[in-house]
Enzyme design. Sequence first.
Site, PDB file in Angstrom:
ATOM      1  N   LYS A 160       0.837  -1.218   0.000  1.00 44.51           N
ATOM      2  CA  LYS A 160       0.000   0.000   0.000  1.00 44.51           C
ATOM      3  C   LYS A 160       0.867   1.262   0.000  1.00 44.51           C
ATOM      4  CE  LYS A 160      -2.924   0.902   3.608  1.00 44.51           C
ATOM      5  NZ  LYS A 160      -2.776   2.289   4.083  1.00 44.51           N
ATOM      6  N   SER A 161       1.859   1.301   0.885  1.00 47.68           N
ATOM      7  CA  SER A 161       2.697   2.507   0.973  1.00 47.68           C
ATOM      8  C   SER A 161       3.429   2.758  -0.354  1.00 47.68           C
ATOM      9  CB  SER A 161       3.740   2.342   2.082  1.00 47.68           C
ATOM     10  OG  SER A 161       3.118   2.309   3.332  1.00 47.68           O
ATOM     11  N   ARG A 169       3.004   5.921  -3.341  1.00 46.95           N
ATOM     12  CA  ARG A 169       4.172   6.693  -3.809  1.00 46.95           C
ATOM     13  C   ARG A 169       4.396   6.499  -5.306  1.00 46.95           C
ATOM     14  NH1 ARG A 169       4.070   5.748   1.425  1.00 46.95           N
ATOM     15  NH2 ARG A 169       5.334   6.970   2.871  1.00 46.95           N
ATOM     16  N   SER A 196       7.156   9.550  11.724  1.00 40.80           N
ATOM     17  CA  SER A 196       6.041   9.396  10.791  1.00 40.80           C
ATOM     18  C   SER A 196       6.541   9.477   9.357  1.00 40.80           C
ATOM     19  CB  SER A 196       4.994  10.495  11.020  1.00 40.80           C
ATOM     20  OG  SER A 196       4.129  10.570   9.906  1.00 40.80           O
ATOM     21  N   GLN A 231       4.636   9.431   6.836  1.00 39.72           N
ATOM     22  CA  GLN A 231       3.731  10.309   6.079  1.00 39.72           C
ATOM     23  C   GLN A 231       4.191  11.757   6.179  1.00 39.72           C
ATOM     24  OE1 GLN A 231      -0.081   9.270   7.745  1.00 39.72           O
ATOM     25  NE2 GLN A 231      -0.176   7.349   6.622  1.00 39.72           N
ATOM     26  N   ASP A 274       1.899  -0.903  12.028  1.00 41.03           N
ATOM     27  CA  ASP A 274       0.617  -1.372  11.471  1.00 41.03           C
ATOM     28  C   ASP A 274       0.332  -2.832  11.822  1.00 41.03           C
ATOM     29  OD1 ASP A 274       0.221   1.097  10.350  1.00 41.03           O
ATOM     30  OD2 ASP A 274       1.075   0.555   8.407  1.00 41.03           O
ATOM     31  N   LYS A 297      -4.613   6.280  14.613  1.00 41.73           N
ATOM     32  CA  LYS A 297      -4.763   5.592  13.320  1.00 41.73           C
ATOM     33  C   LYS A 297      -6.238   5.609  12.891  1.00 41.73           C
ATOM     34  CE  LYS A 297      -0.431   4.624  12.856  1.00 41.73           C
ATOM     35  NZ  LYS A 297       0.343   5.316  11.824  1.00 41.73           N
ATOM     36  N   ARG A 300      -7.446  -3.104   9.563  1.00 36.64           N
ATOM     37  CA  ARG A 300      -6.500  -3.996  10.245  1.00 36.64           C
ATOM     38  C   ARG A 300      -7.121  -4.649  11.477  1.00 36.64           C
ATOM     39  NH1 ARG A 300      -2.323  -2.845   6.940  1.00 36.64           N
ATOM     40  NH2 ARG A 300      -1.716  -0.665   6.653  1.00 36.64           N
TER      41      ARG A 300
HETATM   42  C1  S3P Z   1       2.403   5.028   6.156  1.00 36.10           C
HETATM   43  C2  S3P Z   1       3.008   5.454   7.320  1.00 36.10           C
HETATM   44  C3  S3P Z   1       2.549   5.069   8.668  1.00 36.10           C
HETATM   45  C4  S3P Z   1       1.653   3.855   8.598  1.00 36.10           C
HETATM   46  C5  S3P Z   1       0.604   3.966   7.526  1.00 36.10           C
HETATM   47  C6  S3P Z   1       1.264   4.106   6.163  1.00 36.10           C
HETATM   48  C7  S3P Z   1       2.956   5.498   4.870  1.00 36.10           C
HETATM   49  O1  S3P Z   1       1.829   6.136   9.239  1.00 36.10           O
HETATM   50  O2  S3P Z   1       1.039   3.632   9.856  1.00 36.10           O
HETATM   51  O3  S3P Z   1      -0.239   2.843   7.523  1.00 36.10           O
HETATM   52  O4  S3P Z   1       2.601   4.921   3.816  1.00 36.10           O
HETATM   53  O5  S3P Z   1       3.762   6.436   4.878  1.00 36.10           O
HETATM   54  P1  S3P Z   1       2.541   7.374   9.993  1.00 36.10           P
HETATM   55  O6  S3P Z   1       3.322   8.141   9.013  1.00 36.10           O
HETATM   56  O7  S3P Z   1       1.411   8.181  10.579  1.00 36.10           O
HETATM   57  O8  S3P Z   1       3.387   6.750  11.062  1.00 36.10           O
END
Ligand code: S3P
Length: 434
Positions: free
Chosen positions: A21-22, A26, A166, A168, A315, A342, A388
């Site tokens: 997913k991450s 991107r 983080s 994100q 996660d 979350k 989740r």
């Molecule tokens: C993610 C970063 C994490 C993670 C999320 C996906 C990402 O969050 O928990 O499921 O894709 O960058 P945080 O940046 O809030 O830690």
Amino acid sequence: MDITIEPGEHLQGQISVPGDKSISHRALILSSLVEGPVEIEGLLEARDTLATLNCLQKLGVEFQGDNKALKVKGVGIRGYREPDNVLNAENSATTARLLLGMLSGQPFFSTLTGDDSLRNRPMGRVCGPLKQMGAFIDGRGKGEYLPLYIRGCDLMPIHYQLPVASAQLKSALLLAALFTRGVSEIIESVPARDHTERMLAYMGGRLVKQEKKITLLAPFALKAERLQIPGDVSSASFFLVAAALHPHGELLINEVGINPTRTGIIDVLKKMGAAVKILNIRNCNGEPVADLYIQGGSSLKGIEIDGEMIPRLIDEIPVIAVAALFAEGETVIKGAAELRLKETDRLRVLTVELKKMGAVIEELPDGLVIKGKARLSGARCSSHGDHRIAMALAVAALSAGSETVIQEAEAVDISFPGFFELLQRITAVKLSAG
Ligand code: S3P
């Protein structure tokens, strides 16, 4: 939708899990910034990543094809157009926070919102440094919560020490830095997933990483013809734990991303005593990938999890909590207060829902204490709309004494459409939707 799951007596097979997913978020965003077409192979087609794709479409990016081969018509670094309506990140904080960074550098006005859950998640951590770079952002709750409106501009580079681990936030700032002229420096206190840095470097970005400092020299053009997305280790984790808990479990999961910033779950399972093996390590667009093999039947023991390990498995804590229920002794998780921010307050929701099945679990301000060797009984539980939580409850249900009902089970579509079908395929358990 309710799903009813009976306990399972069999768990065996060879599977693949959907794209990471991450990395998928991107890949969509960075491909759209390439001048020309990029083909993405193995993109996660789920509600979260489709939210990113829909927002990019509203910014003028065209897509063709499906997750086997999605063609992105990149518009280049200055090619987005002003959206004529509100952008909706739905349930996806990655979409919202990464787009906030990118939209801050655009010479136009945009508005961003999300669903009930996302509108209650903190955006101030991202908006603060973006405003320092020169963006004008305001919105609900003194500009801390969606809906937010953004008037982008020529941003200034930033030197910033991240106050929270983080990815994100880190990625939002790296994306904003693409639209500056000069050197930006981002310093991490605890390393979080580094997919943005890896993909930017793979696409020719001028970026240097020295320990916890990332230096980006803008501007530069991004280049790529094809990106491949490995399987998501977070999605694989539900199957790894299900197999570890099953006395005769045996599972091979093909093509899973094993980026070290994400593999805390494998380290924890090994430390608990599970028999996991990492096979055939190879490289996929700058990301390590492998096949994961696991055999059940080992007796697990409770462990302590905290510190720098937390971002590497943030996660996976819901499913780790389920594994801990069946281990010898106590498992203590600390330093995970971020879990309260979350899709749901996962520390609270896990405690409430697993207790319904007979678990002995206690909530700490920043973690959980879980007593092992539980005898779980089936119960009527809810995902609270959190993907989740739904999947962790399904894994617990397989090892419960009687059938479990999971309400709002459709939440799995956020990151893992087809989760229940795959679970049924390898366990042959009775599973019914109602
Ligand atoms: C993610 C970063 C994490 C993670 C999320 C996906 C990402 O969050 O928990 O499921 O894709 O960058 P945080 O940046 O809030 O830690």
